[in-house]
Design a protein around this motif. Structure first.
Motif, short mmCIF file in Angstrom:
data_model
loop_
_atom_site.label_atom_id
_atom_site.label_comp_id
_atom_site.label_asym_id
_atom_site.label_seq_id
_atom_site.Cartn_x
_atom_site.Cartn_y
_atom_site.Cartn_z
N PRO A 192 -13.16 18.00 -20.13
CA PRO A 192 -14.03 18.42 -19.00
C PRO A 192 -13.56 17.87 -17.67
CG PRO A 192 -15.34 17.67 -20.86
CD PRO A 192 -13.93 17.31 -21.17
N TYR A 196 -12.27 20.11 -14.47
CA TYR A 196 -12.95 19.97 -13.18
C TYR A 196 -11.96 19.57 -12.08
CZ TYR A 196 -15.67 17.76 -9.50
OH TYR A 196 -16.19 17.40 -8.27
N TYR A 264 -16.75 23.83 -19.01
CA TYR A 264 -16.06 22.56 -18.81
C TYR A 264 -16.30 22.01 -17.42
CZ TYR A 264 -13.61 23.99 -23.05
OH TYR A 264 -13.31 24.39 -24.32
N GLU A 267 -19.65 20.23 -17.39
CA GLU A 267 -19.54 18.97 -18.12
C GLU A 267 -18.79 17.92 -17.31
OE1 GLU A 267 -17.74 19.70 -21.87
OE2 GLU A 267 -19.35 20.99 -22.60
#
Length: 276
Positions: A192, A196, A264, A267
Protein backbone atom coordinates in the motif's frame (compact mmCIF):
# COMPACT_ATOMS: atom_id res chain seq x y z
CA UNK A 1 -36.57 10.91 18.59
CA UNK A 2 -33.01 9.60 18.46
CA UNK A 3 -33.69 7.63 15.28
CA UNK A 4 -35.26 10.68 13.65
CA UNK A 5 -32.22 12.76 14.53
CA UNK A 6 -29.88 10.16 13.03
CA UNK A 7 -31.97 10.00 9.86
CA UNK A 8 -31.81 13.79 9.51
CA UNK A 9 -28.06 13.78 10.02
CA UNK A 10 -27.65 10.96 7.51
CA UNK A 11 -29.84 12.76 4.97
CA UNK A 12 -27.89 15.99 5.39
CA UNK A 13 -24.61 14.09 5.03
CA UNK A 14 -25.74 12.49 1.77
CA UNK A 15 -27.02 15.84 0.53
CA UNK A 16 -23.68 17.48 1.29
CA UNK A 17 -21.84 14.67 -0.52
CA UNK A 18 -24.10 15.04 -3.55
CA UNK A 19 -23.46 18.80 -3.70
CA UNK A 20 -19.70 18.26 -3.38
CA UNK A 21 -19.83 15.61 -6.11
CA UNK A 22 -21.67 17.99 -8.43
CA UNK A 23 -19.09 20.74 -7.87
CA UNK A 24 -16.26 18.27 -8.47
CA UNK A 25 -17.70 16.50 -11.51
CA UNK A 26 -19.25 19.44 -13.36
CA UNK A 27 -15.93 21.06 -14.49
CA UNK A 28 -14.64 17.69 -15.71
CA UNK A 29 -17.86 16.93 -17.61
CA UNK A 30 -17.85 20.44 -19.07
CA UNK A 31 -14.28 20.05 -20.38
CA UNK A 32 -15.05 16.62 -21.89
CA UNK A 33 -18.14 17.91 -23.67
CA UNK A 34 -16.29 21.04 -24.82
CA UNK A 35 -13.66 18.84 -26.46
CA UNK A 36 -16.44 17.18 -28.49
CA UNK A 37 -18.09 20.46 -29.52
CA UNK A 38 -17.50 21.82 -33.07
CA UNK A 39 -15.73 25.17 -33.43
CA UNK A 40 -12.95 26.76 -31.42
CA UNK A 41 -14.83 28.58 -28.65
CA UNK A 42 -15.51 27.14 -25.23
CA UNK A 43 -18.68 29.20 -24.91
CA UNK A 44 -21.91 27.37 -25.63
CA UNK A 45 -25.55 27.99 -24.86
CA UNK A 46 -26.04 24.36 -23.90
CA UNK A 47 -23.94 22.00 -21.82
CA UNK A 48 -24.48 19.04 -24.16
CA UNK A 49 -23.31 19.84 -27.70
CA UNK A 50 -25.88 19.56 -30.47
CA UNK A 51 -23.26 17.90 -32.66
CA UNK A 52 -20.36 15.70 -31.55
CA UNK A 53 -17.01 15.69 -33.34
CA UNK A 54 -13.63 14.09 -32.66
CA UNK A 55 -11.75 16.43 -35.00
CA UNK A 56 -10.13 18.26 -32.07
CA UNK A 57 -8.43 15.07 -30.88
CA UNK A 58 -7.19 14.40 -34.41
CA UNK A 59 -5.91 17.95 -34.72
CA UNK A 60 -3.88 17.55 -31.52
CA UNK A 61 -1.70 14.95 -33.25
CA UNK A 62 -1.64 16.48 -36.73
CA UNK A 63 -1.19 20.21 -36.09
CA UNK A 64 0.93 19.96 -32.92
CA UNK A 65 3.74 17.65 -31.69
CA UNK A 66 1.33 16.27 -29.11
CA UNK A 67 2.64 12.71 -29.36
CA UNK A 68 6.17 13.94 -28.60
CA UNK A 69 4.89 15.98 -25.64
CA UNK A 70 3.07 12.90 -24.38
CA UNK A 71 6.15 10.70 -24.67
CA UNK A 72 8.29 13.31 -22.90
CA UNK A 73 5.83 13.58 -20.03
CA UNK A 74 5.43 9.84 -19.61
CA UNK A 75 9.22 9.35 -19.66
CA UNK A 76 9.83 12.05 -17.06
CA UNK A 77 6.95 10.90 -14.86
CA UNK A 78 7.89 7.20 -14.91
CA UNK A 79 11.59 7.75 -14.21
CA UNK A 80 10.80 10.30 -11.49
CA UNK A 81 8.24 7.94 -9.98
CA UNK A 82 10.65 4.99 -9.80
CA UNK A 83 13.64 6.93 -8.48
CA UNK A 84 11.54 9.16 -6.20
CA UNK A 85 9.70 6.20 -4.68
CA UNK A 86 12.96 4.38 -3.97
CA UNK A 87 14.56 7.44 -2.35
CA UNK A 88 11.44 8.14 -0.27
CA UNK A 89 11.20 4.54 0.99
CA UNK A 90 14.89 4.39 1.85
CA UNK A 91 14.69 7.73 3.68
CA UNK A 92 11.63 6.62 5.65
CA UNK A 93 13.26 3.30 6.53
CA UNK A 94 16.45 5.00 7.76
CA UNK A 95 14.56 7.38 10.05
CA UNK A 96 12.33 4.57 11.30
CA UNK A 97 15.05 2.01 11.98
CA UNK A 98 18.31 3.78 12.79
CA UNK A 99 19.08 5.93 15.81
CA UNK A 100 21.92 8.38 15.22
CA UNK A 101 23.08 11.79 16.38
CA UNK A 102 21.03 14.62 14.91
CA UNK A 103 18.23 12.32 13.74
CA UNK A 104 15.39 14.44 15.15
CA UNK A 105 16.98 17.68 13.96
CA UNK A 106 17.30 16.33 10.42
CA UNK A 107 13.70 15.11 10.48
CA UNK A 108 12.43 18.46 11.71
CA UNK A 109 14.47 20.26 9.05
CA UNK A 110 13.03 18.09 6.29
CA UNK A 111 9.51 18.61 7.59
CA UNK A 112 9.97 22.39 7.67
CA UNK A 113 11.47 22.41 4.17
CA UNK A 114 8.53 20.39 2.93
CA UNK A 115 6.12 23.08 4.13
CA UNK A 116 7.59 25.73 1.83
CA UNK A 117 6.24 25.95 -1.73
CA UNK A 118 8.60 24.54 -4.33
CA UNK A 119 8.64 27.68 -6.44
CA UNK A 120 10.46 29.57 -3.66
CA UNK A 121 13.66 27.71 -4.59
CA UNK A 122 13.28 27.96 -8.34
CA UNK A 123 15.68 30.88 -8.84
CA UNK A 124 18.44 29.05 -6.96
CA UNK A 125 17.73 25.83 -8.85
CA UNK A 126 17.69 27.71 -12.15
CA UNK A 127 21.12 29.20 -11.42
CA UNK A 128 22.52 25.80 -10.46
CA UNK A 129 21.16 24.17 -13.61
CA UNK A 130 22.58 27.01 -15.71
CA UNK A 131 26.04 26.55 -14.21
CA UNK A 132 25.80 22.79 -14.80
CA UNK A 133 24.65 23.28 -18.43
CA UNK A 134 21.50 21.26 -17.77
CA UNK A 135 18.88 23.76 -18.92
CA UNK A 136 16.44 22.53 -21.55
CA UNK A 137 17.04 18.88 -20.63
CA UNK A 138 14.71 16.29 -19.18
CA UNK A 139 17.53 15.09 -16.94
CA UNK A 140 17.44 18.42 -15.06
CA UNK A 141 13.72 18.06 -14.33
CA UNK A 142 14.09 14.45 -13.21
CA UNK A 143 16.96 15.35 -10.85
CA UNK A 144 14.89 18.05 -9.14
CA UNK A 145 11.78 15.85 -8.86
CA UNK A 146 13.75 12.94 -7.39
CA UNK A 147 15.72 15.17 -5.02
CA UNK A 148 12.51 16.68 -3.65
CA UNK A 149 10.68 13.37 -3.24
CA UNK A 150 12.26 12.39 0.15
CA UNK A 151 10.71 15.50 1.72
CA UNK A 152 7.55 13.38 1.95
CA UNK A 153 9.30 10.71 3.99
CA UNK A 154 6.91 11.00 6.95
CA UNK A 155 4.27 8.68 5.49
CA UNK A 156 6.94 6.05 4.82
CA UNK A 157 8.47 6.42 8.29
CA UNK A 158 5.11 6.13 10.05
CA UNK A 159 4.24 3.08 7.95
CA UNK A 160 7.54 1.37 8.79
CA UNK A 161 7.02 2.20 12.47
CA UNK A 162 3.91 -0.02 12.42
CA UNK A 163 5.82 -3.03 11.07
CA UNK A 164 5.93 -6.05 13.43
CA UNK A 165 9.29 -5.81 15.15
CA UNK A 166 9.37 -9.55 15.87
CA UNK A 167 9.83 -10.47 12.20
CA UNK A 168 12.68 -7.97 11.79
CA UNK A 169 14.42 -9.13 14.97
CA UNK A 170 14.11 -12.76 13.90
CA UNK A 171 15.73 -11.93 10.57
CA UNK A 172 18.58 -10.15 12.34
CA UNK A 173 19.16 -13.16 14.58
CA UNK A 174 19.40 -15.31 11.45
CA UNK A 175 22.16 -13.01 10.19
CA UNK A 176 20.24 -10.83 7.73
CA UNK A 177 21.60 -7.34 7.19
CA UNK A 178 19.62 -4.14 6.83
CA UNK A 179 19.61 -4.28 3.02
CA UNK A 180 18.36 -7.88 2.97
CA UNK A 181 15.69 -7.08 5.58
CA UNK A 182 14.58 -4.04 3.58
CA UNK A 183 14.37 -5.93 0.28
CA UNK A 184 13.00 -9.28 1.45
CA UNK A 185 10.81 -8.33 4.42
CA UNK A 186 9.97 -4.64 4.49
CA UNK A 187 9.14 -4.06 0.81
CA UNK A 188 6.86 -7.12 0.38
CA UNK A 189 4.83 -5.91 3.37
CA UNK A 190 4.69 -2.32 2.10
CA UNK A 191 2.57 -2.68 -1.03
CA UNK A 192 0.00 0.00 0.00
CA UNK A 193 2.78 2.45 0.83
CA UNK A 194 4.65 1.75 -2.41
CA UNK A 195 1.50 2.26 -4.47
CA UNK A 196 0.61 5.48 -2.65
CA UNK A 197 4.12 6.92 -2.94
CA UNK A 198 4.39 5.92 -6.60
CA UNK A 199 1.05 7.47 -7.54
CA UNK A 200 1.85 10.72 -5.79
CA UNK A 201 5.28 10.91 -7.45
CA UNK A 202 3.84 10.09 -10.88
CA UNK A 203 1.00 12.59 -10.58
CA UNK A 204 3.32 15.38 -9.39
CA UNK A 205 5.71 14.89 -12.30
CA UNK A 206 2.97 14.30 -14.87
CA UNK A 207 1.00 17.45 -14.09
CA UNK A 208 3.79 19.87 -13.14
CA UNK A 209 3.86 23.07 -15.14
CA UNK A 210 5.81 25.79 -13.32
CA UNK A 211 9.20 24.11 -13.09
CA UNK A 212 8.93 22.44 -16.51
CA UNK A 213 8.09 25.82 -18.05
CA UNK A 214 11.15 27.35 -16.37
CA UNK A 215 13.58 24.74 -17.67
CA UNK A 216 12.31 23.55 -21.04
CA UNK A 217 12.68 25.73 -24.13
CA UNK A 218 12.76 23.63 -27.32
CA UNK A 219 9.41 22.49 -28.78
CA UNK A 220 10.58 18.87 -28.93
CA UNK A 221 11.53 18.96 -25.22
CA UNK A 222 8.23 20.26 -23.88
CA UNK A 223 5.90 18.33 -21.63
CA UNK A 224 2.13 18.20 -22.00
CA UNK A 225 1.43 21.02 -19.55
CA UNK A 226 3.99 23.35 -21.14
CA UNK A 227 3.00 22.40 -24.68
CA UNK A 228 -0.70 23.02 -24.15
CA UNK A 229 -0.05 26.34 -22.44
CA UNK A 230 2.21 27.52 -25.25
CA UNK A 231 -0.30 26.23 -27.79
CA UNK A 232 -2.80 28.80 -26.54
CA UNK A 233 -0.28 31.62 -26.11
CA UNK A 234 1.44 31.29 -29.48
CA UNK A 235 -1.72 31.26 -31.60
CA UNK A 236 -3.42 34.52 -32.54
CA UNK A 237 -6.76 32.70 -32.55
CA UNK A 238 -6.60 30.19 -29.66
CA UNK A 239 -8.41 26.91 -30.25
CA UNK A 240 -9.94 26.35 -26.85
CA UNK A 241 -11.78 23.20 -27.88
CA UNK A 242 -8.48 21.62 -29.00
CA UNK A 243 -7.03 22.69 -25.66
CA UNK A 244 -9.95 20.97 -23.90
CA UNK A 245 -9.23 17.80 -25.89
CA UNK A 246 -5.62 17.98 -24.71
CA UNK A 247 -6.77 18.33 -21.10
CA UNK A 248 -8.90 15.19 -21.48
CA UNK A 249 -5.93 13.29 -22.90
CA UNK A 250 -3.79 14.39 -19.95
CA UNK A 251 -6.39 13.20 -17.45
CA UNK A 252 -6.74 9.71 -18.94
CA UNK A 253 -3.57 7.98 -17.61
CA UNK A 254 -3.74 9.62 -14.19
CA UNK A 255 -7.43 8.75 -13.79
CA UNK A 256 -6.91 5.14 -14.86
CA UNK A 257 -4.01 4.74 -12.44
CA UNK A 258 -6.02 6.14 -9.54
CA UNK A 259 -9.03 3.93 -10.34
CA UNK A 260 -6.92 0.80 -10.74
CA UNK A 261 -4.89 1.43 -7.58
CA UNK A 262 -7.67 2.98 -5.48
CA UNK A 263 -7.76 0.22 -2.87
CA UNK A 264 -4.02 0.33 -2.25
CA UNK A 265 -4.06 4.11 -2.33
CA UNK A 266 -6.61 4.32 0.50
CA UNK A 267 -4.68 1.75 2.54
CA UNK A 268 -1.47 3.73 2.05
CA UNK A 269 -3.05 7.00 3.11
CA UNK A 270 -4.58 5.39 6.21
CA UNK A 271 -1.34 3.69 7.23
CA UNK A 272 0.74 6.80 6.71
CA UNK A 273 -1.63 9.00 8.67
CA UNK A 274 -0.95 7.23 11.98
CA UNK A 275 1.77 8.69 14.13
CA UNK A 276 4.52 6.21 14.88
Amino acid sequence: MLKTKKRVQLTLSYLALIIIAIFCLYPAIWVILASLRPGTSLYSETLIPTKITFDHYLRLFTAFPFAQWYFNTIKIAVISMICGTISTLITGYIFSTFRFTGRKNIMNSLLVLGLFPGFMSMIAIYILLTQMNLLNTHFAIIIVYVAGAPLGFLFAKNFFDTMPKGIIEAARIDGAGHMLIFLKIILPLSKPLIVYTSLMAFNAAFTDFIFAKLVLRSPEKKTLAVGLFDMLGENTAPEFTVFAAGCVMIAVPVTLLFIFMQRYLIEGITAGADKG
